[in-house]
Scaffold this motif. Structure first.
Motif, PDB file in Angstrom:
ATOM      1  N   CYS A  37      -5.236  -5.080   9.297  1.00 52.67           N
ATOM      2  CA  CYS A  37      -5.425  -3.657   8.979  1.00 52.67           C
ATOM      3  C   CYS A  37      -4.165  -3.066   8.351  1.00 52.67           C
ATOM      4  CB  CYS A  37      -5.794  -2.875  10.230  1.00 52.67           C
ATOM      5  SG  CYS A  37      -7.469  -3.150  10.791  1.00 52.67           S
ATOM      6  N   GLN A  38      -3.025  -3.462   8.868  1.00 55.06           N
ATOM      7  CA  GLN A  38      -1.758  -2.967   8.338  1.00 55.06           C
ATOM      8  C   GLN A  38      -1.569  -3.437   6.895  1.00 55.06           C
ATOM      9  OE1 GLN A  38       1.634  -4.405  10.465  1.00 55.06           O
ATOM     10  NE2 GLN A  38       3.016  -2.909   9.577  1.00 55.06           N
ATOM     11  N   LEU A  39      -1.862  -4.701   6.619  1.00 59.50           N
ATOM     12  CA  LEU A  39      -1.739  -5.210   5.259  1.00 59.50           C
ATOM     13  C   LEU A  39      -2.718  -4.522   4.318  1.00 59.50           C
ATOM     14  CD1 LEU A  39      -1.256  -9.038   5.781  1.00 59.50           C
ATOM     15  CD2 LEU A  39       0.374  -7.427   4.819  1.00 59.50           C
ATOM     16  N   LYS A  40      -3.928  -4.267   4.787  1.00 56.19           N
ATOM     17  CA  LYS A  40      -4.920  -3.582   3.959  1.00 56.19           C
ATOM     18  C   LYS A  40      -4.441  -2.185   3.595  1.00 56.19           C
ATOM     19  CE  LYS A  40      -9.710  -2.120   3.981  1.00 56.19           C
ATOM     20  NZ  LYS A  40     -10.923  -1.972   4.790  1.00 56.19           N
ATOM     21  N   ASN A  41      -3.895  -1.447   4.557  1.00 58.18           N
ATOM     22  CA  ASN A  41      -3.391  -0.102   4.284  1.00 58.18           C
ATOM     23  C   ASN A  41      -2.216  -0.125   3.314  1.00 58.18           C
ATOM     24  OD1 ASN A  41      -5.252   1.078   5.971  1.00 58.18           O
ATOM     25  ND2 ASN A  41      -3.903   1.081   7.745  1.00 58.18           N
ATOM     26  N   GLN A  42      -1.328  -1.092   3.468  1.00 50.52           N
ATOM     27  CA  GLN A  42      -0.180  -1.182   2.562  1.00 50.52           C
ATOM     28  C   GLN A  42      -0.618  -1.516   1.142  1.00 50.52           C
ATOM     29  OE1 GLN A  42       2.471  -3.962   4.444  1.00 50.52           O
ATOM     30  NE2 GLN A  42       3.360  -2.404   5.779  1.00 50.52           N
ATOM     31  N   PHE A  43      -1.594  -2.420   0.994  1.00 51.42           N
ATOM     32  CA  PHE A  43      -2.073  -2.745  -0.348  1.00 51.42           C
ATOM     33  C   PHE A  43      -2.803  -1.571  -0.983  1.00 51.42           C
ATOM     34  CE2 PHE A  43      -1.604  -7.347   0.664  1.00 51.42           C
ATOM     35  CZ  PHE A  43      -0.795  -7.662  -0.418  1.00 51.42           C
ATOM     36  N   GLU A  44      -3.512  -0.802  -0.176  1.00 54.80           N
ATOM     37  CA  GLU A  44      -4.180   0.383  -0.725  1.00 54.80           C
ATOM     38  C   GLU A  44      -3.167   1.416  -1.210  1.00 54.80           C
ATOM     39  OE1 GLU A  44      -6.742   1.741   2.362  1.00 54.80           O
ATOM     40  OE2 GLU A  44      -8.305   0.267   1.892  1.00 54.80           O
ATOM     41  N   SER A  45      -2.100   1.620  -0.450  1.00 55.58           N
ATOM     42  CA  SER A  45      -1.078   2.576  -0.893  1.00 55.58           C
ATOM     43  C   SER A  45      -0.351   2.061  -2.129  1.00 55.58           C
ATOM     44  CB  SER A  45      -0.084   2.866   0.238  1.00 55.58           C
ATOM     45  OG  SER A  45       0.706   1.744   0.509  1.00 55.58           O
ATOM     46  N   LEU A  46      -0.106   0.760  -2.183  1.00 55.41           N
ATOM     47  CA  LEU A  46       0.525   0.175  -3.366  1.00 55.41           C
ATOM     48  C   LEU A  46      -0.370   0.334  -4.589  1.00 55.41           C
ATOM     49  CD1 LEU A  46       2.855  -1.490  -4.570  1.00 55.41           C
ATOM     50  CD2 LEU A  46       1.572  -3.531  -3.930  1.00 55.41           C
ATOM     51  N   GLU A  47      -1.655   0.109  -4.399  1.00 53.82           N
ATOM     52  CA  GLU A  47      -2.598   0.258  -5.509  1.00 53.82           C
ATOM     53  C   GLU A  47      -2.643   1.699  -6.008  1.00 53.82           C
ATOM     54  OE1 GLU A  47      -7.269  -0.643  -6.542  1.00 53.82           O
ATOM     55  OE2 GLU A  47      -6.521  -0.946  -4.515  1.00 53.82           O
ATOM     56  N   SER A  48      -2.593   2.653  -5.107  1.00 54.23           N
ATOM     57  CA  SER A  48      -2.619   4.056  -5.529  1.00 54.23           C
ATOM     58  C   SER A  48      -1.329   4.426  -6.259  1.00 54.23           C
ATOM     59  CB  SER A  48      -2.842   4.975  -4.337  1.00 54.23           C
ATOM     60  OG  SER A  48      -1.737   4.953  -3.476  1.00 54.23           O
ATOM     61  N   ARG A  49      -0.195   3.900  -5.812  1.00 56.62           N
ATOM     62  CA  ARG A  49       1.058   4.190  -6.511  1.00 56.62           C
ATOM     63  C   ARG A  49       1.070   3.583  -7.909  1.00 56.62           C
ATOM     64  NH1 ARG A  49       5.677   2.530  -2.429  1.00 56.62           N
ATOM     65  NH2 ARG A  49       4.065   1.136  -1.700  1.00 56.62           N
ATOM     66  N   VAL A  50       0.562   2.369  -8.039  1.00 58.86           N
ATOM     67  CA  VAL A  50       0.488   1.727  -9.355  1.00 58.86           C
ATOM     68  C   VAL A  50      -0.470   2.501 -10.251  1.00 58.86           C
ATOM     69  CG1 VAL A  50      -0.311  -0.337 -10.563  1.00 58.86           C
ATOM     70  CG2 VAL A  50       1.174  -0.552  -8.577  1.00 58.86           C
ATOM     71  N   SER A  51      -1.560   2.946  -9.697  1.00 60.67           N
ATOM     72  CA  SER A  51      -2.516   3.736 -10.470  1.00 60.67           C
ATOM     73  C   SER A  51      -1.883   5.028 -10.961  1.00 60.67           C
ATOM     74  CB  SER A  51      -3.729   4.034  -9.607  1.00 60.67           C
ATOM     75  OG  SER A  51      -4.582   4.924 -10.231  1.00 60.67           O
ATOM     76  N   ASN A  52      -1.122   5.690 -10.092  1.00 58.23           N
ATOM     77  CA  ASN A  52      -0.425   6.914 -10.507  1.00 58.23           C
ATOM     78  C   ASN A  52       0.599   6.630 -11.594  1.00 58.23           C
ATOM     79  OD1 ASN A  52      -1.818   8.540  -8.762  1.00 58.23           O
ATOM     80  ND2 ASN A  52      -0.305   8.383  -7.132  1.00 58.23           N
ATOM     81  N   LEU A  53       1.316   5.525 -11.468  1.00 55.69           N
ATOM     82  CA  LEU A  53       2.295   5.177 -12.508  1.00 55.69           C
ATOM     83  C   LEU A  53       1.617   4.886 -13.829  1.00 55.69           C
ATOM     84  CD1 LEU A  53       4.852   2.937 -10.617  1.00 55.69           C
ATOM     85  CD2 LEU A  53       5.257   5.190 -11.599  1.00 55.69           C
ATOM     86  N   GLU A  54       0.478   4.246 -13.788  1.00 58.78           N
ATOM     87  CA  GLU A  54      -0.236   3.917 -15.030  1.00 58.78           C
ATOM     88  C   GLU A  54      -0.776   5.179 -15.698  1.00 58.78           C
ATOM     89  OE1 GLU A  54      -3.192   1.171 -13.742  1.00 58.78           O
ATOM     90  OE2 GLU A  54      -1.906  -0.574 -14.082  1.00 58.78           O
ATOM     91  N   SER A  55      -1.187   6.130 -14.913  1.00 55.26           N
ATOM     92  CA  SER A  55      -1.711   7.352 -15.508  1.00 55.26           C
ATOM     93  C   SER A  55      -0.608   8.234 -16.084  1.00 55.26           C
ATOM     94  CB  SER A  55      -2.522   8.132 -14.466  1.00 55.26           C
ATOM     95  OG  SER A  55      -1.668   8.619 -13.439  1.00 55.26           O
ATOM     96  N   VAL A  56       0.595   8.146 -15.540  1.00 55.06           N
ATOM     97  CA  VAL A  56       1.708   8.962 -16.007  1.00 55.06           C
ATOM     98  C   VAL A  56       2.371   8.351 -17.228  1.00 55.06           C
ATOM     99  CG1 VAL A  56       4.026   9.762 -15.396  1.00 55.06           C
ATOM    100  CG2 VAL A  56       2.162   9.993 -13.759  1.00 55.06           C
ATOM    101  N   SER A  57       2.413   7.029 -17.324  1.00 53.98           N
ATOM    102  CA  SER A  57       3.118   6.387 -18.425  1.00 53.98           C
ATOM    103  C   SER A  57       2.433   6.685 -19.757  1.00 53.98           C
ATOM    104  CB  SER A  57       3.173   4.882 -18.200  1.00 53.98           C
ATOM    105  OG  SER A  57       1.877   4.336 -18.289  1.00 53.98           O
ATOM    106  N   PRO A  58       3.229   6.814 -20.827  1.00 58.09           N
ATOM    107  CA  PRO A  58       2.649   7.107 -22.143  1.00 58.09           C
ATOM    108  C   PRO A  58       1.830   5.919 -22.647  1.00 58.09           C
ATOM    109  CG  PRO A  58       4.980   6.681 -22.351  1.00 58.09           C
ATOM    110  CD  PRO A  58       4.672   6.677 -20.883  1.00 58.09           C
ATOM    111  N   LYS A  59       0.698   6.221 -23.240  1.00 58.04           N
ATOM    112  CA  LYS A  59      -0.177   5.159 -23.740  1.00 58.04           C
ATOM    113  C   LYS A  59       0.122   4.926 -25.215  1.00 58.04           C
ATOM    114  CE  LYS A  59      -3.509   6.167 -20.358  1.00 58.04           C
ATOM    115  NZ  LYS A  59      -4.741   5.917 -19.841  1.00 58.04           N
ATOM    116  N   GLU A  60       0.115   3.670 -25.538  1.00 59.82           N
ATOM    117  CA  GLU A  60       0.448   3.300 -26.926  1.00 59.82           C
ATOM    118  C   GLU A  60      -0.789   3.009 -27.730  1.00 59.82           C
ATOM    119  OE1 GLU A  60       3.506   0.386 -27.198  1.00 59.82           O
ATOM    120  OE2 GLU A  60       4.369   1.057 -25.350  1.00 59.82           O
TER     121      GLU A  60
END
Length: 60
Positions: A37-60
């Motif tokens: 459960c702990q690993l699942k929660n950590q991967f979900e938070s990591l996925e959300s942070r990566v998703s936020n970074l991808e949405s903020v970064s400029p698209k080429e």
């Protein structure tokens, strides 16, 4: 008389060891479940942070 004592000792020893084995097994199972459960929660938070970074970064 001696056989009865040996039988009761064996029965008591077997039941005590079965209870202890059950407790150890449940403890290990609970530990494994909490780790997954702990690993699942950590991967979900990591996925959300990566998703936020991808949405903020400029698209080429």
């Amino acid at each position: 008389m001696m056989r009865m004592r040996l039988m009761w000792f064996t029965l008591g020893f077997a039941s005590t060891s079965a209870v202890m084995a059950n407790l150890v097994y449940k403890d290990l199972l609970l530990d494994r479940h909490s780790l997954s459960c702990q690993l699942k929660n950590q991967f979900e938070s990591l996925e959300s942070r990566v998703s936020n970074l991808e949405s903020v970064s400029p698209k080429e």
